[in-house]
Design a protein around this motif. Structure first.
Motif, short mmCIF file in Angstrom:
data_model
loop_
_atom_site.label_atom_id
_atom_site.label_comp_id
_atom_site.label_asym_id
_atom_site.label_seq_id
_atom_site.Cartn_x
_atom_site.Cartn_y
_atom_site.Cartn_z
N GLN A 1 64.91 -3.34 51.33
CA GLN A 1 66.21 -2.78 50.99
C GLN A 1 66.96 -2.33 52.26
O GLN A 1 67.13 -1.13 52.50
CB GLN A 1 66.04 -1.60 50.03
CG GLN A 1 65.41 -2.02 48.73
CD GLN A 1 65.54 -0.94 47.70
OE1 GLN A 1 66.56 -0.27 47.61
NE2 GLN A 1 64.51 -0.77 46.90
N LEU B 1 69.94 0.08 51.75
CA LEU B 1 69.51 1.42 51.37
C LEU B 1 69.03 2.18 52.60
O LEU B 1 69.41 3.34 52.80
CB LEU B 1 68.38 1.36 50.32
CG LEU B 1 67.80 2.71 49.91
CD1 LEU B 1 68.84 3.53 49.15
CD2 LEU B 1 66.55 2.51 49.09
N ASP C 1 71.98 3.24 54.66
CA ASP C 1 72.67 4.39 54.08
C ASP C 1 71.87 5.67 54.30
O ASP C 1 72.45 6.72 54.59
CB ASP C 1 72.94 4.18 52.59
CG ASP C 1 73.84 5.27 52.05
OD1 ASP C 1 74.98 5.41 52.56
OD2 ASP C 1 73.42 6.00 51.14
N MET C 2 70.56 5.59 54.21
CA MET C 2 69.72 6.76 54.48
C MET C 2 69.87 7.21 55.94
O MET C 2 69.89 8.40 56.23
CB MET C 2 68.26 6.46 54.14
CG MET C 2 68.01 6.28 52.66
SD MET C 2 66.33 5.73 52.28
CE MET C 2 65.43 7.21 52.72
N HIS D 1 62.81 18.73 49.95
CA HIS D 1 63.65 18.80 48.74
C HIS D 1 64.76 19.84 48.89
O HIS D 1 65.84 19.66 48.35
CB HIS D 1 62.83 19.16 47.51
CG HIS D 1 61.66 18.26 47.25
ND1 HIS D 1 61.61 16.96 47.66
CD2 HIS D 1 60.49 18.49 46.62
CE1 HIS D 1 60.46 16.43 47.29
NE2 HIS D 1 59.76 17.33 46.67
N ASN E 1 68.81 13.13 51.79
CA ASN E 1 68.18 11.93 51.26
C ASN E 1 67.10 12.25 50.23
O ASN E 1 66.38 11.35 49.78
CB ASN E 1 67.54 11.11 52.40
CG ASN E 1 68.55 10.29 53.15
OD1 ASN E 1 69.39 9.64 52.56
ND2 ASN E 1 68.47 10.32 54.47
N SER F 1 66.91 12.95 46.97
CA SER F 1 66.86 12.22 45.70
C SER F 1 66.50 10.75 45.92
O SER F 1 65.76 10.16 45.13
CB SER F 1 68.18 12.34 44.93
OG SER F 1 69.23 11.79 45.67
N THR F 2 66.99 10.16 46.99
CA THR F 2 66.63 8.77 47.30
C THR F 2 65.16 8.67 47.64
O THR F 2 64.46 7.76 47.16
CB THR F 2 67.49 8.24 48.48
OG1 THR F 2 68.86 8.38 48.14
CG2 THR F 2 67.17 6.79 48.79
N LEU F 3 64.67 9.59 48.47
CA LEU F 3 63.26 9.59 48.83
C LEU F 3 62.38 9.77 47.60
O LEU F 3 61.34 9.12 47.46
CB LEU F 3 62.97 10.68 49.86
CG LEU F 3 63.57 10.43 51.25
CD1 LEU F 3 63.51 11.69 52.10
CD2 LEU F 3 62.87 9.27 51.94
N GLU F 4 62.79 10.65 46.70
CA GLU F 4 62.01 10.87 45.47
C GLU F 4 62.01 9.61 44.61
O GLU F 4 60.98 9.27 44.02
CB GLU F 4 62.57 12.06 44.70
CG GLU F 4 62.30 13.37 45.39
CD GLU F 4 63.11 14.53 44.84
OE1 GLU F 4 63.81 14.36 43.81
OE2 GLU F 4 63.05 15.61 45.44
N SER F 5 63.13 8.92 44.52
CA SER F 5 63.17 7.71 43.71
C SER F 5 62.31 6.62 44.33
O SER F 5 61.67 5.85 43.61
CB SER F 5 64.60 7.23 43.49
OG SER F 5 65.14 6.71 44.68
N LEU F 6 62.28 6.55 45.65
CA LEU F 6 61.40 5.58 46.31
C LEU F 6 59.95 5.91 46.00
O LEU F 6 59.14 5.04 45.72
CB LEU F 6 61.61 5.61 47.82
CG LEU F 6 62.87 4.99 48.36
CD1 LEU F 6 62.97 5.21 49.86
CD2 LEU F 6 62.92 3.51 48.05
#
Length: 139
Positions: free
Chosen positions: A85, A88, A91-92, A119, A124, A126-131
């Motif tokens: 990605q 992604l 953007d991060m 957290h 980043n 929320s993105t890290l958590e989704s990854l």
């Protein structure tokens, strides 16, 4: 060149820091000499807001150095993420570059506790958590 092989590291280190600072100042000056239409066109080509581009240039090329360290502490393979990605990851990097919590992040990374604390301050998060949940990036 290592510190041991340099004849005067006490003098050489500040000189190198000053040279880097001067180079960055020249880059900022070059950016300011672009007319607004050209600058906006460059931002558009990069798919970022012109204000963000201006801020990214102002922060310099090391503004997102924390991101690979954070990914590592979270067990996320940055190379694999970049392959899977790339937009992604880019953007991060942008979010990390524009972050106002560098001091906290650097301390947590140095202490090895970033994975427990990011957290609360990381843009980043929320993105890290989704990854992490989706296991998108190879670990």
């Amino acid at each position: 060149m290592s510190t041991a092989s340099r004849p005067y590291p006490i003098v050489q280190d500040p000189i190198e820091s000053f040279a880097s600072w001067l180079k960055h100042r020249r880059e900022l000056n070059e950016m300011r000499q672009l007319d607004r239409a050209d600058f906006d066109r460059i931002a558009n080509d990069l798919r970022i807001a012109p204000d963000d581009l201006e801020e990214l240039v102002r922060h310099g090329k090391h503004a997102a150095d924390e991101l690979p360290k954070m990914l590592e502490q979270l067990g996320i393979n940055a190379v694999g993420l970049g392959r899977a990605q790339p937009l992604l990851l880019r953007d991060m990097e942008r979010v990390c570059s524009l972050c106002n919590h560098k001091g906290q992040c650097d301390r947590d990374l140095a202490d090895g506790i970033a994975a427990e604390n990011y957290h609360g301050y990381c843009g980043n998060a929320s993105t890290l958590e989704s990854l992490d949940r989706a296991d998108v990036a190879p670990r």
